[in-house]
Design a protein around this motif. Structure first.
Motif, PDB file in Angstrom:
ATOM      1  N   VAL A 247       1.519  -1.029   0.518  1.00 51.95           N
ATOM      2  CA  VAL A 247       0.019   0.069   0.181  1.00 51.95           C
ATOM      3  C   VAL A 247       0.939   1.529   0.360  1.00 51.95           C
ATOM      4  CG1 VAL A 247      -1.884   1.214   1.625  1.00 51.95           C
ATOM      5  CG2 VAL A 247      -1.996  -1.254   1.437  1.00 51.95           C
ATOM      6  N   MET A 248       0.598   1.835  -1.436  1.00 52.59           N
ATOM      7  CA  MET A 248       1.182   3.648  -0.732  1.00 52.59           C
ATOM      8  C   MET A 248       0.584   4.800  -0.643  1.00 52.59           C
ATOM      9  SD  MET A 248       4.391   5.280  -1.716  1.00 52.59           S
ATOM     10  CE  MET A 248       5.837   4.584  -2.077  1.00 52.59           C
ATOM     11  N   ILE A 249       0.325   5.754  -0.004  1.00 54.09           N
ATOM     12  CA  ILE A 249      -0.748   7.222   0.499  1.00 54.09           C
ATOM     13  C   ILE A 249       0.172   7.756   0.035  1.00 54.09           C
ATOM     14  CG2 ILE A 249      -1.490   8.155   1.997  1.00 54.09           C
ATOM     15  CD1 ILE A 249      -2.698   6.266   3.760  1.00 54.09           C
ATOM     16  N   TYR A 250      -0.260   8.425  -1.220  1.00 57.22           N
ATOM     17  CA  TYR A 250       0.976   9.777  -1.598  1.00 57.22           C
ATOM     18  C   TYR A 250      -0.026  11.154  -1.015  1.00 57.22           C
ATOM     19  CZ  TYR A 250       2.561   5.793  -4.881  1.00 57.22           C
ATOM     20  OH  TYR A 250       3.222   4.905  -5.888  1.00 57.22           O
ATOM     21  N   GLY A 251       0.851  12.078  -0.201  1.00 54.78           N
ATOM     22  CA  GLY A 251       0.947  12.981   0.007  1.00 54.78           C
ATOM     23  C   GLY A 251       0.847  14.229  -0.064  1.00 54.78           C
ATOM     24  N   SER A 252       0.889  15.720  -0.457  1.00 55.00           N
ATOM     25  CA  SER A 252       0.937  16.700  -0.796  1.00 55.00           C
ATOM     26  C   SER A 252       2.571  16.699  -0.738  1.00 55.00           C
ATOM     27  CB  SER A 252       0.832  17.731  -0.439  1.00 55.00           C
ATOM     28  OG  SER A 252       0.137  18.371   1.238  1.00 55.00           O
ATOM     29  N   GLU A 253       2.774  16.322   0.363  1.00 52.33           N
ATOM     30  CA  GLU A 253       4.286  16.634   1.051  1.00 52.33           C
ATOM     31  C   GLU A 253       5.048  15.263   0.739  1.00 52.33           C
ATOM     32  OE1 GLU A 253       4.451  19.731   4.148  1.00 52.33           O
ATOM     33  OE2 GLU A 253       3.049  20.695   3.009  1.00 52.33           O
ATOM     34  N   GLY A 254       4.495  14.054   1.109  1.00 49.79           N
ATOM     35  CA  GLY A 254       5.508  12.800   1.159  1.00 49.79           C
ATOM     36  C   GLY A 254       4.707  11.694   0.837  1.00 49.79           C
ATOM     37  N   GLU A 255       5.305  10.204   0.923  1.00 45.08           N
ATOM     38  CA  GLU A 255       4.596   9.144   0.699  1.00 45.08           C
ATOM     39  C   GLU A 255       4.620   8.239   2.681  1.00 45.08           C
ATOM     40  OE1 GLU A 255       6.299  11.282  -1.840  1.00 45.08           O
ATOM     41  OE2 GLU A 255       7.728   9.902  -0.788  1.00 45.08           O
ATOM     42  N   LEU A 256       3.426   7.698   2.664  1.00 41.63           N
ATOM     43  CA  LEU A 256       3.820   6.363   3.455  1.00 41.63           C
ATOM     44  C   LEU A 256       3.729   5.155   3.020  1.00 41.63           C
ATOM     45  CD1 LEU A 256       0.931   7.965   6.087  1.00 41.63           C
ATOM     46  CD2 LEU A 256       3.469   6.942   6.660  1.00 41.63           C
ATOM     47  N   SER A 257       4.349   4.137   3.037  1.00 43.81           N
ATOM     48  CA  SER A 257       3.975   3.082   2.616  1.00 43.81           C
ATOM     49  C   SER A 257       3.689   1.517   3.736  1.00 43.81           C
ATOM     50  CB  SER A 257       4.837   2.618   1.308  1.00 43.81           C
ATOM     51  OG  SER A 257       6.512   2.149   1.993  1.00 43.81           O
ATOM     52  N   PHE A 258       3.467   0.762   3.309  1.00 43.07           N
ATOM     53  CA  PHE A 258       2.569  -0.337   4.857  1.00 43.07           C
ATOM     54  C   PHE A 258       2.154  -1.478   3.061  1.00 43.07           C
ATOM     55  CE2 PHE A 258      -0.644   2.394   4.467  1.00 43.07           C
ATOM     56  CZ  PHE A 258      -1.772   1.485   4.601  1.00 43.07           C
ATOM     57  N   SER A 259       2.023  -2.074   4.211  1.00 38.61           N
ATOM     58  CA  SER A 259       1.535  -4.053   3.897  1.00 38.61           C
ATOM     59  C   SER A 259       0.087  -3.918   5.087  1.00 38.61           C
ATOM     60  CB  SER A 259       2.166  -5.375   4.249  1.00 38.61           C
ATOM     61  OG  SER A 259       1.770  -6.163   4.108  1.00 38.61           O
ATOM     62  N   VAL A 260      -0.877  -4.556   4.504  1.00 32.44           N
ATOM     63  CA  VAL A 260      -2.085  -5.038   5.316  1.00 32.44           C
ATOM     64  C   VAL A 260      -1.822  -6.102   6.017  1.00 32.44           C
ATOM     65  CG1 VAL A 260      -4.889  -4.904   4.417  1.00 32.44           C
ATOM     66  CG2 VAL A 260      -4.036  -4.287   3.674  1.00 32.44           C
ATOM     67  N   PHE A 261      -1.049  -7.250   5.359  1.00 29.73           N
ATOM     68  CA  PHE A 261      -1.574  -8.335   5.841  1.00 29.73           C
ATOM     69  C   PHE A 261       0.734  -8.909   6.473  1.00 29.73           C
ATOM     70  CE2 PHE A 261      -4.971  -8.820   3.136  1.00 29.73           C
ATOM     71  CZ  PHE A 261      -5.969  -8.929   4.107  1.00 29.73           C
ATOM     72  N   ASP A 262       0.859  -8.526   5.623  1.00 39.62           N
ATOM     73  CA  ASP A 262       2.395  -8.607   5.899  1.00 39.62           C
ATOM     74  C   ASP A 262       2.879  -7.348   7.242  1.00 39.62           C
ATOM     75  OD1 ASP A 262       2.049 -10.904   4.132  1.00 39.62           O
ATOM     76  OD2 ASP A 262       3.748  -9.472   2.673  1.00 39.62           O
ATOM     77  N   GLU A 263       3.981  -8.481   8.311  1.00 37.91           N
ATOM     78  CA  GLU A 263       4.061  -7.178   9.258  1.00 37.91           C
ATOM     79  C   GLU A 263       5.739  -6.641   8.520  1.00 37.91           C
ATOM     80  OE1 GLU A 263       4.251  -8.270  13.256  1.00 37.91           O
ATOM     81  OE2 GLU A 263       3.066 -10.012  12.958  1.00 37.91           O
ATOM     82  N   LYS A 264       5.392  -6.356   7.208  1.00 38.53           N
ATOM     83  CA  LYS A 264       6.614  -4.697   7.326  1.00 38.53           C
ATOM     84  C   LYS A 264       6.558  -3.685   7.942  1.00 38.53           C
ATOM     85  CE  LYS A 264       5.784  -6.586   1.947  1.00 38.53           C
ATOM     86  NZ  LYS A 264       5.311  -5.962   1.088  1.00 38.53           N
ATOM     87  N   PRO A 265       7.593  -3.254   7.718  1.00 40.03           N
ATOM     88  CA  PRO A 265       7.945  -2.001   8.595  1.00 40.03           C
ATOM     89  C   PRO A 265       7.053  -0.885   8.160  1.00 40.03           C
ATOM     90  CG  PRO A 265       9.906  -2.631   8.118  1.00 40.03           C
ATOM     91  CD  PRO A 265       8.934  -3.345   7.476  1.00 40.03           C
ATOM     92  N   ILE A 266       6.696   0.164   8.628  1.00 45.48           N
ATOM     93  CA  ILE A 266       5.543   1.042   7.929  1.00 45.48           C
ATOM     94  C   ILE A 266       6.616   2.653   7.816  1.00 45.48           C
ATOM     95  CG2 ILE A 266       4.900   3.422   8.635  1.00 45.48           C
ATOM     96  CD1 ILE A 266       2.948   1.506  11.197  1.00 45.48           C
ATOM     97  N   VAL A 267       6.644   3.312   6.731  1.00 47.16           N
ATOM     98  CA  VAL A 267       7.689   3.726   5.786  1.00 47.16           C
ATOM     99  C   VAL A 267       6.860   5.213   5.563  1.00 47.16           C
ATOM    100  CG1 VAL A 267       9.942   4.026   3.965  1.00 47.16           C
ATOM    101  CG2 VAL A 267       8.754   1.507   5.027  1.00 47.16           C
TER     102      VAL A 267
END
Length: 323
Positions: A247-267
């Motif tokens: 999952v990637m959420i794009y914003g006006s000043e940056g991005e957030l990425s994470f996984s719905v099911f896998d326990e990957k780090p939130i970036v």
């Protein structure tokens, strides 16, 4: 807390072994007092292994027993409506496994019944209660990526041994789950995106069966817009060579990425640089979801996953599956 809410489970199958059943036993203010399932021998085995006091001979017996304060329905989705309407008629609170029902109309009928009975209805979209996703929500609300503009989610996996065998699997039977694994898996993420970014407004989908291994869809794509104006795209393919969950959420000043099911780090990536947040899930994934039900009953605190919020997710899924 006051006297615990005494829950009993209809359908003490795989999902209740680790994900949910122990959470009902360990949460303060909740007690698991009984179970039932179609195969009573397996129900007795579950009760013995999990130290549950009572096995009910049928769902109706469980629902109408005076020792049962509330019911957790953990059966396949096509049976949710019948059991839920019986629980509502008995005037008892209920938690239902996700998705709420195979169709929006069935979901609406369930929610309406509990409204009329004036009883609370919860749905096991437990990601709304998990600390890792509430940290994502906090970052968004703090403006860590400015104003959210767009979200994309890609989930894929290869067919498993059961898919290839041709043996029956209710999760890929179009009469039980029209979208196949989409119903089972994508429902979690779509509900989560509504929680993080607000309700959906416009939704369109495209569906196919690319493998011909079962009757349900195995390839689904969608695009949508949230009421906030955030746009989104999704792809769920269960005929791929490899597993992805991004999952990637794009914003006006940056991005957030994470996984719905896998326990990957939130970036988090913004003008301050790249940060990673590692937040582990509990051993019993529904722990916080169940604890939030206890808080609802004993402290009148709102629960993040209600019948109403799950009904919205059912609407989103139906729009996608209808093209």
């Amino acid at each position: 807390m006051n006297k615990p809410m005494r829950f009993a489970i209809i359908g003490c199958g795989a999902v209740t072994e680790v994900k949910s059943g122990p959470a009902y036993q360990q949460a303060e203010g909740i007690a698991l007092i009984g179970v039932t399932r179609r195969d009573l021998e397996k129900a007795h085995d579950y009760a013995k292994r999990h130290n549950v006091a009572k096995v009910f001979a049928s769902p109706s017996e469980l629902i109408n027993d005076n020792s049962v304060d509330a019911v957790y329905i953990a059966t396949p989705p096509d049976s949710h409506k019948a059991y839920a309407l019986e629980v509502a008629a008995a005037g008892k609170p209920c938690c239902i496994e996700k998705p709420l029902a195979p169709s929006y109309q069935d979901s609406l009928d369930i929610v309406t019944a509990f409204k009329e009975a004036k009883q609370p209805l919860f749905v096991s979209y437990y990601r709304r209660s998990l600390p890792r996703f509430n940290h994502v929500k906090q970052l968004l609300e703090q403006g860590a990526i400015g104003k959210p503009r767009h979200v994309s989610w890609h989930l894929s996996k290869a067919p498993n041994a059961l898919d290839l065998s041709g043996e029956y699997n209710w999760r890929t039977d179009q009469n039980v789950a029209r979208g196949g694994y989409f119903d089972d898996l994508a429902s979690h993420g779509l509900d989560l995106l509504a929680y993080l970014l607000g309700d959906f407004n416009k939704v369109h989908g495209l569906c196919a069966n690319q493998q011909g291994l079962y009757s349900a869809f195995d390839a689904i794509t969608a695009h949508w817009q949230h009421q906030s104006g955030v746009t989104g795209t999704g792809s769920w393919n269960f005929a791929s060579s490899n597993r992805f969950d991004d999952v990637m959420i794009y914003g006006s000043e940056g991005e957030l990425s994470f996984s719905v099911f896998d326990e990957k780090p939130i970036v988090l990536n913004n003008a301050q640089g790249k940060q990673q947040f590692v937040i582990d899930n509990p051993a019993h994934i529904q722990q916080y979801h169940v604890e939030n039900m206890a808080n609802y009953f004993h402290a009148q605190q709102p629960h993040p996953s209600s019948g109403e919020s799950a009904l919205h997710t059912s609407w989103v899924m139906e729009k996608i599956l209808s093209g």
